[in-house]
Write a protein that holds these residues in place. Structure first.
Motif, mmCIF file in Angstrom:
data_model
loop_
_atom_site.group_PDB
_atom_site.id
_atom_site.type_symbol
_atom_site.label_atom_id
_atom_site.label_comp_id
_atom_site.label_asym_id
_atom_site.label_seq_id
_atom_site.Cartn_x
_atom_site.Cartn_y
_atom_site.Cartn_z
ATOM 1 N N PRO A 167 0.828 -1.205 0.000
ATOM 2 C CA PRO A 167 0.000 0.000 0.000
ATOM 3 C C PRO A 167 0.869 1.265 0.000
ATOM 4 O O PRO A 167 1.816 1.388 0.772
ATOM 5 C CB PRO A 167 -0.792 -0.116 1.299
ATOM 6 C CG PRO A 167 0.095 -0.915 2.201
ATOM 7 C CD PRO A 167 0.888 -1.847 1.329
ATOM 8 N N VAL A 168 0.518 2.185 -0.874
ATOM 9 C CA VAL A 168 1.265 3.431 -1.033
ATOM 10 C C VAL A 168 0.340 4.606 -0.764
ATOM 11 O O VAL A 168 -0.792 4.646 -1.249
ATOM 12 C CB VAL A 168 1.832 3.548 -2.466
ATOM 13 C CG1 VAL A 168 2.618 4.854 -2.632
ATOM 14 C CG2 VAL A 168 2.717 2.343 -2.796
ATOM 15 N N GLY A 169 0.803 5.572 0.017
ATOM 16 C CA GLY A 169 0.044 6.788 0.258
ATOM 17 C C GLY A 169 0.552 7.905 -0.620
ATOM 18 O O GLY A 169 1.756 8.166 -0.672
ATOM 19 N N VAL A 170 -0.352 8.555 -1.337
ATOM 20 C CA VAL A 170 -0.012 9.669 -2.226
ATOM 21 C C VAL A 170 -0.398 10.971 -1.534
ATOM 22 O O VAL A 170 -1.551 11.139 -1.120
ATOM 23 C CB VAL A 170 -0.746 9.531 -3.578
ATOM 24 C CG1 VAL A 170 -0.405 10.700 -4.492
ATOM 25 C CG2 VAL A 170 -0.382 8.200 -4.241
ATOM 26 N N PHE A 171 0.558 11.890 -1.420
ATOM 27 C CA PHE A 171 0.356 13.115 -0.652
ATOM 28 C C PHE A 171 0.803 14.347 -1.443
ATOM 29 O O PHE A 171 1.692 14.258 -2.288
ATOM 30 C CB PHE A 171 1.167 13.067 0.654
ATOM 31 C CG PHE A 171 0.876 11.875 1.517
ATOM 32 C CD1 PHE A 171 -0.195 11.876 2.399
ATOM 33 C CD2 PHE A 171 1.672 10.740 1.447
ATOM 34 C CE1 PHE A 171 -0.466 10.779 3.198
ATOM 35 C CE2 PHE A 171 1.405 9.628 2.241
ATOM 36 C CZ PHE A 171 0.343 9.656 3.117
ATOM 37 N N VAL A 172 0.190 15.477 -1.116
ATOM 38 C CA VAL A 172 0.605 16.762 -1.670
ATOM 39 C C VAL A 172 0.787 17.735 -0.515
ATOM 40 O O VAL A 172 -0.193 18.196 0.096
ATOM 41 C CB VAL A 172 -0.430 17.313 -2.673
ATOM 42 C CG1 VAL A 172 0.013 18.687 -3.178
ATOM 43 C CG2 VAL A 172 -0.615 16.360 -3.847
ATOM 44 N N ASP A 173 2.035 17.983 -0.161
ATOM 45 C CA ASP A 173 2.376 18.930 0.906
ATOM 46 C C ASP A 173 1.664 18.625 2.215
ATOM 47 O O ASP A 173 1.230 19.533 2.939
ATOM 48 C CB ASP A 173 2.076 20.367 0.453
ATOM 49 C CG ASP A 173 2.954 20.795 -0.711
ATOM 50 O OD1 ASP A 173 4.137 20.413 -0.747
ATOM 51 O OD2 ASP A 173 2.448 21.506 -1.606
ATOM 52 N N GLU A 174 1.542 17.369 2.529
ATOM 53 C CA GLU A 174 0.928 16.947 3.795
ATOM 54 C C GLU A 174 1.940 17.144 4.927
ATOM 55 O O GLU A 174 3.136 16.887 4.753
ATOM 56 C CB GLU A 174 0.537 15.475 3.707
ATOM 57 C CG GLU A 174 -0.218 14.937 4.902
ATOM 58 C CD GLU A 174 -1.645 15.458 4.989
ATOM 59 O OE1 GLU A 174 -2.278 15.231 6.043
ATOM 60 O OE2 GLU A 174 -2.122 16.078 4.027
ATOM 61 N N PRO A 175 1.502 17.623 6.099
ATOM 62 C CA PRO A 175 2.424 17.760 7.228
ATOM 63 C C PRO A 175 3.176 16.456 7.499
ATOM 64 O O PRO A 175 2.599 15.366 7.455
ATOM 65 C CB PRO A 175 1.506 18.130 8.392
ATOM 66 C CG PRO A 175 0.361 18.841 7.744
ATOM 67 C CD PRO A 175 0.148 18.123 6.437
ATOM 68 N N LEU A 176 4.446 16.586 7.776
ATOM 69 C CA LEU A 176 5.316 15.429 7.971
ATOM 70 C C LEU A 176 4.779 14.486 9.040
ATOM 71 O O LEU A 176 4.840 13.263 8.895
ATOM 72 C CB LEU A 176 6.719 15.911 8.340
ATOM 73 C CG LEU A 176 7.793 14.844 8.519
ATOM 74 C CD1 LEU A 176 8.080 14.134 7.204
ATOM 75 C CD2 LEU A 176 9.071 15.477 9.056
ATOM 76 N N GLU A 177 4.247 15.036 10.112
ATOM 77 C CA GLU A 177 3.752 14.207 11.208
ATOM 78 C C GLU A 177 2.631 13.283 10.737
ATOM 79 O O GLU A 177 2.551 12.121 11.163
ATOM 80 C CB GLU A 177 3.251 15.090 12.352
ATOM 81 C CG GLU A 177 4.326 15.879 13.064
ATOM 82 C CD GLU A 177 5.292 14.997 13.859
ATOM 83 O OE1 GLU A 177 4.928 13.830 14.135
ATOM 84 O OE2 GLU A 177 6.394 15.467 14.170
ATOM 85 N N ASN A 178 1.765 13.776 9.869
ATOM 86 C CA ASN A 178 0.645 12.969 9.403
ATOM 87 C C ASN A 178 1.109 11.790 8.557
ATOM 88 O O ASN A 178 0.604 10.670 8.692
ATOM 89 C CB ASN A 178 -0.326 13.835 8.600
ATOM 90 C CG ASN A 178 -0.977 14.919 9.422
ATOM 91 O OD1 ASN A 178 -0.853 14.942 10.641
ATOM 92 N ND2 ASN A 178 -1.672 15.829 8.766
ATOM 93 N N VAL A 179 2.073 12.050 7.684
ATOM 94 C CA VAL A 179 2.600 10.968 6.842
ATOM 95 C C VAL A 179 3.354 9.962 7.697
ATOM 96 O O VAL A 179 3.225 8.740 7.513
ATOM 97 C CB VAL A 179 3.514 11.546 5.740
ATOM 98 C CG1 VAL A 179 4.024 10.430 4.834
ATOM 99 C CG2 VAL A 179 2.772 12.595 4.917
ATOM 100 N N THR A 180 4.118 10.468 8.652
ATOM 101 C CA THR A 180 4.863 9.589 9.555
ATOM 102 C C THR A 180 3.926 8.643 10.292
ATOM 103 O O THR A 180 4.192 7.436 10.397
ATOM 104 C CB THR A 180 5.664 10.428 10.567
ATOM 105 O OG1 THR A 180 6.628 11.226 9.873
ATOM 106 C CG2 THR A 180 6.388 9.531 11.563
ATOM 107 N N THR A 181 2.823 9.172 10.798
ATOM 108 C CA THR A 181 1.863 8.348 11.548
ATOM 109 C C THR A 181 1.304 7.226 10.690
ATOM 110 O O THR A 181 1.210 6.073 11.134
ATOM 111 C CB THR A 181 0.719 9.225 12.077
ATOM 112 O OG1 THR A 181 1.255 10.186 12.999
ATOM 113 C CG2 THR A 181 -0.332 8.383 12.787
#
Length: 203
Positions: free
Chosen positions: A57-71
């Motif tokens: 599973p891969v999460g695709v993000f656009v300028d998402e806060p680092l903490e959110n992606v880390t979680t």
């Protein structure tokens, strides 16, 4: 071996389609305002729970806060982050340092000059698209034919042109979204056909 990613999954039936087709990666566009394929972190977690274990599973993000992606990486909702915004090298280094998970950074490939910065990125993987936000349009694949690093080829890929794309630039992976849709929704037959085309090519 050419890997294949089916991106922009939003419904339980989308997960059923990819579980049947068995691509290498499944992508969730997470919390991206304006994207019709965007899902919340909670929705991504529910969809991921249905995903076959061998599909990454891969999460695709656009300028998402680092903490959110880390979680999301630490909780196992996703196993790789794909960044399509203005995330810099510091963001990429910090994300990898915190999680130990791979990072893919998307780059626009519309001129030779636009491709050059990608070659110096600290991301584990690159992704080349007609536009960094995902446009569903193909670009001149010759622009990335000399790239030696592992990269995902995206933008305007369909069952009909997949083999031509692979033979032209030999990408590490191909990434499809709108090319496996019908009337704006993921289509079972197109997903099955796309994965089958890539597997036949590798044989």
């Amino acid at each position: 071996m050419t890997r294949i990613k089916i991106c922009g999954l939003t419904r339980p039936e989308d997960i059923s389609f990819v579980n049947e087709a068995e691509p290498d990666y499944a992508g969730f566009v997470i919390h991206v305002p304006g994207s019709r394929r965007s899902v919340s972190p909670e929705e991504a977690a529910r969809l991921r729970a249905r995903l076959a274990g061998k599909i990454v599973p891969v999460g695709v993000f656009v300028d998402e806060p680092l903490e959110n992606v880390t979680t999301l990486l630490e909780n196992g909702v996703i196993e790789m982050a794909q960044l399509h915004g203005s995330e810099g090298e510091g963001y990429i280094r910090e994300l990898r340092a915190r999680t130990g998970k791979p990072v893919c950074k998307a780059f626009r490939a519309d001129t030779e000059q636009s491709v050059r910065p990608a070659l110096h990125s600290k991301a584990d993987y690159l992704l080349f698209d007609h536009g960094s936000g995902g446009t569903g349009k193909a670009f001149d694949w010759q622009l990335v034919s000399g790239v030696k690093r592992p990269f995902f080829l995206a933008g305007g890929l369909t069952v009909e042109n997949l083999c031509t794309a692979i033979s032209t630039v030999h990408p590490w992976a191909v990434d499809l979204s709108s090319g496996v849709e019908q009337a704006g929704q993921k289509d079972r037959e197109k997903i099955l056909a796309a994965v089958a085309a890539v597997r036949r090519w590798d044989l």
